[in-house]
Design an enzyme around this catalytic site. Structure first.
Site, PDB file in Angstrom:
ATOM      1  N   SER A  11      28.289  24.287 -12.514  1.00  0.00           N
ATOM      2  CA  SER A  11      29.454  25.162 -12.650  1.00  0.00           C
ATOM      3  C   SER A  11      30.627  24.394 -13.231  1.00  0.00           C
ATOM      4  O   SER A  11      31.102  23.414 -12.646  1.00  0.00           O
ATOM      5  CB  SER A  11      29.840  25.739 -11.289  1.00  0.00           C
ATOM      6  N   HIS A  36      27.116  27.298 -16.042  1.00  0.00           N
ATOM      7  CA  HIS A  36      27.690  28.413 -15.286  1.00  0.00           C
ATOM      8  C   HIS A  36      29.210  28.433 -15.488  1.00  0.00           C
ATOM      9  O   HIS A  36      29.892  27.443 -15.222  1.00  0.00           O
ATOM     10  CB  HIS A  36      27.338  28.224 -13.806  1.00  0.00           C
ATOM     11  N   ASP A  38      32.697  30.243 -14.485  1.00  0.00           N
ATOM     12  CA  ASP A  38      33.320  31.093 -13.470  1.00  0.00           C
ATOM     13  C   ASP A  38      34.604  31.713 -14.003  1.00  0.00           C
ATOM     14  O   ASP A  38      35.586  31.018 -14.248  1.00  0.00           O
ATOM     15  CB  ASP A  38      33.613  30.265 -12.221  1.00  0.00           C
ATOM     16  N   MET A  40      37.687  34.103 -13.317  1.00  0.00           N
ATOM     17  CA  MET A  40      38.447  34.631 -12.176  1.00  0.00           C
ATOM     18  C   MET A  40      39.768  35.222 -12.665  1.00  0.00           C
ATOM     19  O   MET A  40      40.415  34.630 -13.539  1.00  0.00           O
ATOM     20  CB  MET A  40      38.729  33.520 -11.169  1.00  0.00           C
ATOM     21  N   HIS A  69      29.884  34.279 -15.041  1.00  0.00           N
ATOM     22  CA  HIS A  69      29.998  34.933 -13.730  1.00  0.00           C
ATOM     23  C   HIS A  69      31.388  35.554 -13.654  1.00  0.00           C
ATOM     24  O   HIS A  69      32.377  34.853 -13.464  1.00  0.00           O
ATOM     25  CB  HIS A  69      29.777  33.866 -12.646  1.00  0.00           C
ATOM     26  N   MET A  71      34.146  37.214 -11.953  1.00  0.00           N
ATOM     27  CA  MET A  71      34.760  37.577 -10.668  1.00  0.00           C
ATOM     28  C   MET A  71      36.097  38.232 -10.985  1.00  0.00           C
ATOM     29  O   MET A  71      37.171  37.667 -10.775  1.00  0.00           O
ATOM     30  CB  MET A  71      34.936  36.307  -9.810  1.00  0.00           C
ATOM     31  N   MET A 140      25.897  35.275  -3.671  1.00  0.00           N
ATOM     32  CA  MET A 140      27.002  34.359  -3.353  1.00  0.00           C
ATOM     33  C   MET A 140      26.778  33.774  -1.966  1.00  0.00           C
ATOM     34  O   MET A 140      26.620  34.515  -0.992  1.00  0.00           O
ATOM     35  CB  MET A 140      28.343  35.091  -3.374  1.00  0.00           C
ATOM     36  N   GLY A 145      35.896  32.195  -5.401  1.00  0.00           N
ATOM     37  CA  GLY A 145      37.290  31.861  -5.680  1.00  0.00           C
ATOM     38  C   GLY A 145      37.514  30.374  -5.886  1.00  0.00           C
ATOM     39  O   GLY A 145      38.374  29.983  -6.659  1.00  0.00           O
ATOM     40  N   PHE A 146      36.711  29.568  -5.209  1.00  0.00           N
ATOM     41  CA  PHE A 146      36.940  28.117  -5.269  1.00  0.00           C
ATOM     42  C   PHE A 146      35.625  27.353  -5.203  1.00  0.00           C
ATOM     43  O   PHE A 146      34.673  27.822  -4.577  1.00  0.00           O
ATOM     44  CB  PHE A 146      37.827  27.673  -4.101  1.00  0.00           C
ATOM     45  N   GLY A 147      35.627  26.175  -5.804  1.00  0.00           N
ATOM     46  CA  GLY A 147      34.503  25.269  -5.643  1.00  0.00           C
ATOM     47  C   GLY A 147      34.645  24.507  -4.336  1.00  0.00           C
ATOM     48  O   GLY A 147      35.686  24.562  -3.666  1.00  0.00           O
ATOM     49  N   GLY A 148      33.582  23.808  -3.975  1.00  0.00           N
ATOM     50  CA  GLY A 148      33.659  22.890  -2.844  1.00  0.00           C
ATOM     51  C   GLY A 148      33.671  23.524  -1.460  1.00  0.00           C
ATOM     52  O   GLY A 148      34.054  22.870  -0.496  1.00  0.00           O
ATOM     53  N   ASP A 176      24.789  30.780  -5.604  1.00  0.00           N
ATOM     54  CA  ASP A 176      26.049  30.165  -6.044  1.00  0.00           C
ATOM     55  C   ASP A 176      26.953  29.891  -4.846  1.00  0.00           C
ATOM     56  O   ASP A 176      27.364  30.813  -4.153  1.00  0.00           O
ATOM     57  CB  ASP A 176      26.728  31.135  -7.029  1.00  0.00           C
ATOM     58  N   GLY A 177      27.264  28.610  -4.644  1.00  0.00           N
ATOM     59  CA  GLY A 177      28.256  28.242  -3.635  1.00  0.00           C
ATOM     60  C   GLY A 177      27.718  27.291  -2.591  1.00  0.00           C
ATOM     61  O   GLY A 177      26.774  27.603  -1.863  1.00  0.00           O
ATOM     62  N   GLY A 198      28.544  23.167  -8.489  1.00  0.00           N
ATOM     63  CA  GLY A 198      29.787  22.643  -9.045  1.00  0.00           C
ATOM     64  C   GLY A 198      30.020  21.234  -8.564  1.00  0.00           C
ATOM     65  O   GLY A 198      29.753  20.252  -9.266  1.00  0.00           O
ATOM     66  N   SER A 199      30.468  21.117  -7.317  1.00  0.00           N
ATOM     67  CA  SER A 199      30.779  19.795  -6.753  1.00  0.00           C
ATOM     68  C   SER A 199      29.577  18.860  -6.795  1.00  0.00           C
ATOM     69  O   SER A 199      29.731  17.660  -7.024  1.00  0.00           O
ATOM     70  CB  SER A 199      31.225  19.918  -5.301  1.00  0.00           C
TER      71      SER A 199
HETATM   72  C1  DX5 Z   1      32.834  30.077  -6.518  1.00  0.00           C
HETATM   73  C2  DX5 Z   1      32.154  29.953  -7.862  1.00  0.00           C
HETATM   74  C3  DX5 Z   1      31.139  28.888  -7.896  1.00  0.00           C
HETATM   75  C4  DX5 Z   1      31.673  27.493  -7.658  1.00  0.00           C
HETATM   76  C5  DX5 Z   1      30.609  26.711  -6.952  1.00  0.00           C
HETATM   77  O1  DX5 Z   1      33.701  31.127  -6.549  1.00  0.00           O
HETATM   78  O2  DX5 Z   1      31.517  31.176  -8.192  1.00  0.00           O
HETATM   79  O3  DX5 Z   1      30.365  28.927  -9.088  1.00  0.00           O
HETATM   80  O4  DX5 Z   1      32.062  26.819  -8.811  1.00  0.00           O
HETATM   81  O5  DX5 Z   1      31.095  25.465  -6.619  1.00  0.00           O
HETATM   82  P1  DX5 Z   1      30.380  24.572  -5.517  1.00  0.00           P
HETATM   83  O6  DX5 Z   1      29.002  24.291  -6.022  1.00  0.00           O
HETATM   84  O7  DX5 Z   1      31.261  23.370  -5.456  1.00  0.00           O
HETATM   85  O8  DX5 Z   1      30.365  25.368  -4.253  1.00  0.00           O
HETATM   86 ZN    ZN Z   2      30.020  31.211  -9.924  1.00  0.00          ZN
END
Ligand code: DX5
Ligand code: ZN
Length: 222
Positions: A11, A36, A38, A40, A69, A71, A140, A145-148, A176-177, A198-199
């Site tokens: 991501s 991927h 994201d 938003m 993706h 959102m 999901m 909304g956020f990574g990590g 995802d997530g 992502g992370s």
């Molecule tokens: C969250 C995103 C994810 C996010 C995942 O809203 O849709 O794609 O980047 O990040 P990680 O893998 O760090 O949870």
């Molecule tokens: Zn995503």
């Protein structure tokens, strides 16, 4: 297991945004099949990220599948822009639109694969009626909304039920997530084949080692 392939989809949200071109090339070289992206809008989720311009800018620099993706509220206003920008997969949230079936068919008419996503609190029944037409279901495993964020366990049961329901249908199951080396085998075993991270990829210095580690862990799922 219905589908044997393992697709890694880093991501971009966790990439260095000041160096997108080299970041994208780096994960491609590291063995990622999909990228991927994201999207938003600050309404559907409490964050703002990228739009079609960024997808368009990245497209000439990679052969990876561009997995967008969305959102966003009213995704119907945006699918054409992302298709024109070069998206290969466009995934919309079932919670964000009133006419999901029409929208998924529109995405396919635009020449893209159509995905549907559902938030952790949304029951699988909300997408059951479109399972015959979708190319992908994105489960999901965090609130978007956020990574990590931390992986939410109820995603496992949802993936298992989606895998059971699949039968002869064609959809891929993407998750995802919060995916990382400690849970990817469980998610794989449940039936997913596309893994967003992502992370666990962009957040790591050595992306090739990160992807290889995740893939090995997923392959080892019994
Ligand atoms: C969250 C995103 C994810 C996010 C995942 O809203 O849709 O794609 O980047 O990040 P990680 O893998 O760090 O949870
Ligand atoms: Zn995503």
């Amino acid at each position: 297991m219905a589908n044997k392939q393992i697709i890694m989809a880093p991501s971009l949200l966790s990439a260095d945004f000041a160096n997108l071109k080299s970041e994208v090339r780096d994960v491609e070289k590291a063995g990622a099949e999909w990228l991927h992206l994201d999207v938003m809008d600050g309404h559907f989720v409490p964050n703002l990220t990228i739009g079609p311009l960024v997808v368009d800018a990245i497209r000439p620099h990679t052969k990876m599948v561009l997995d967008c993706h969305l959102m966003v509220s009213k995704p119907e206003d945006w699918v054409e822009g992302f298709a024109k920008a070069g998206a290969h997969v466009i995934t919309v949230h079932c919670e964000a639109t009133h006419h999901l079936e029409r929208l998924l068919k529109r995405i396919q008419e635009l020449g893209c694969k159509a995905g549907v996503s559902l938030n952790p609190a949304t029951p699988l029944a909300s997408v059951e009626e479109v399972l015959d037409i979708v190319d992908l279901v994105l489960v999901m495993s965090v609130n978007p909304g956020f990574g990590g964020q931390k992986f939410i366990d109820s995603a496992i049961g949802k993936i298992e039920r989606l895998a059971e329901l699949r039968g002869s249908r064609k959809y891929l199951i993407e998750v995802d997530g919060g995916i990382g080396p400690s849970n990817i085998a469980r998610v794989r075993k449940a039936g997913a084949e596309v893994f967003v991270a992502g992370s666990a990829v962009f957040g790591q210095k050595d992306r090739a080692a990160a992807i290889e580690g995740l893939r090995k862990a997923a392959e080892g799922a019994k």
